[in-house]
Scaffold this active site. Structure first.
Site, short mmCIF file in Angstrom:
data_model
loop_
_atom_site.label_atom_id
_atom_site.label_comp_id
_atom_site.label_asym_id
_atom_site.label_seq_id
_atom_site.Cartn_x
_atom_site.Cartn_y
_atom_site.Cartn_z
CG ASN A 57 -0.28 0.09 2.52
OD1 ASN A 57 0.83 -0.42 2.67
ND2 ASN A 57 -0.90 0.74 3.50
CG ASP A 252 0.07 -3.63 10.64
OD1 ASP A 252 0.53 -3.20 9.55
OD2 ASP A 252 -1.12 -3.55 10.95
C1 NCD Z 1 -1.29 0.68 7.63
C2 NCD Z 1 -0.48 1.81 6.99
O1 NCD Z 1 -0.48 2.92 7.52
O2 NCD Z 1 0.14 1.55 5.97
N1 NCD Z 1 -1.90 1.11 8.86
C3 NCD Z 1 -2.26 0.33 9.92
O3 NCD Z 1 -2.92 0.80 10.83
N2 NCD Z 1 -1.87 -0.92 10.00
C4 NCD Z 1 -2.31 0.24 6.66
C5 NCD Z 1 -2.96 -1.07 7.03
O4 NCD Z 1 -2.26 -2.06 7.22
O5 NCD Z 1 -4.19 -1.12 7.08
ZN ZN Z 2 -0.58 -3.54 7.74
#
Ligand code: NCD
Ligand code: ZN
Length: 275
Positions: A57, A252
């Site tokens: 993303n 993440d």
């Molecule tokens: C992620 C990002 O900011 O790229 N944010 C998040 O809260 N994990 C996007 C995502 O994984 O949904």
């Molecule tokens: Zn993520």
């Protein structure tokens, strides 16, 4: 073993192999104001990670061979650890050429499809078929589309449950390898556990969903997607990590600027150094 240049006495310490993070949002390029490959992979190494898998993303997203080549090209000679690149297919037709270009796997965001990305059941099935044919894997951000843009929704346990059920119903027909990203609810984990022995599915959880709940971090800085849930959810995620029903701990890692967190409530926070 060859002779070492340096010898460390690790007595009374725990020694681990380099960690692998299967879920990193490394920024760089148009998002370099948040983080670049040098600062981001420095954070990885400082946190003990020697391999990270990058999420697609970015802006623009990694949905084409052109963008994948660009991402690999910018990473070359700047990254300080191993890196694999996830891609997000617009359709099943994209799978083979992205794999040929080195895609480590595929990711879809059910709640936030990219521009020109049709995530109807038919298209997801076509994507799954191609992934299965090419022996790759589909990683799913499992939050139902009907809840997207509704960060205040109190029923986001339902968003995860709906999305997991939808994917499991499709996998029953196609049986492609599925990995559920950042499971955050008790109910979601129970559904995955129920199907794990028959279907080719795995799942991960983050330290924040295992150790924090919505009462610990209720301001914008604690906002992430999927959002922090209730104490009962937090406890079952931690239990799932301990009993092995959750296969992987993933960061993440998703940094933003302080202004973006404060004023725009951007989801996510860094994780590579804290995990
Ligand atoms: C992620 C990002 O900011 O790229 N944010 C998040 O809260 N994990 C996007 C995502 O994984 O949904
Ligand atoms: Zn993520």
């Amino acid at each position: 073993m060859p002779d070492a240049d340096k010898i460390f006495n690790a007595k009374n310490n725990l020694i681990f192999p380099g960690f692998i993070d299967v879920h990193t949002h490394m920024r760089d390029s148009t998002l370099e104001y948040k983080e670049n490959f040098v600062t981001g992979t420095s954070a990885a190494v400082a946190g003990g990670f020697t391999t990270i898998l990058d999420m697609p993303n970015t802006v623009p997203p990694i949905t084409s061979v052109k963008e994948l080549i660009h991402r690999k090209h910018t990473a070359k000679n700047t990254i300080l650890c191993n890196m694999g690149f996830y891609c997000s297919p617009l359709s099943g037709k994209d799978i083979k050429e992205l794999i040929n270009e080195g895609a480590i796997g595929f990711k879809i965001y059910l709640h936030k499809p990219f521009e020109d990305q049709d995530l109807s059941n038919n298209n997801i099935m076509e994507i799954m078929l191609e992934i299965k044919k090419n022996n790759s894997i589909l990683c799913v951000h499992a939050e139902d589309y009907s809840f997207s843009g509704n960060s205040e929704s109190t029923s986001s346990n339902k968003a995860e449950v709906l999305a997991i059920n939808k994917i499991i119903n499709l996998v029953k027909q196609i049986n492609c390898k599925i990995h559920f990203a950042h499971i955050s609810t008790h109910e979601g984990l129970e559904i995955i556990k129920k199907h794990k022995n028959v279907l080719n599915i795995s799942c991960e959880a983050t330290p924040h969903h295992a150790l924090l709940d919505k009462n610990d971090a209720s301001d914008n800085f604690g906002y992430c997607e999927p959002k922090l849930k209730d104490k009962t959810d937090r406890e079952s995620i931690l239990k799932g990590i301990i009993d092995g029903s959750i296969d992987i701990v993933a960061t993440d890692h998703a940094p933003h600027t302080i202004a973006e967190k404060k004023n725009l409530k951007k989801p996510g926070f860094p994780g590579l150094e804290t995990t």
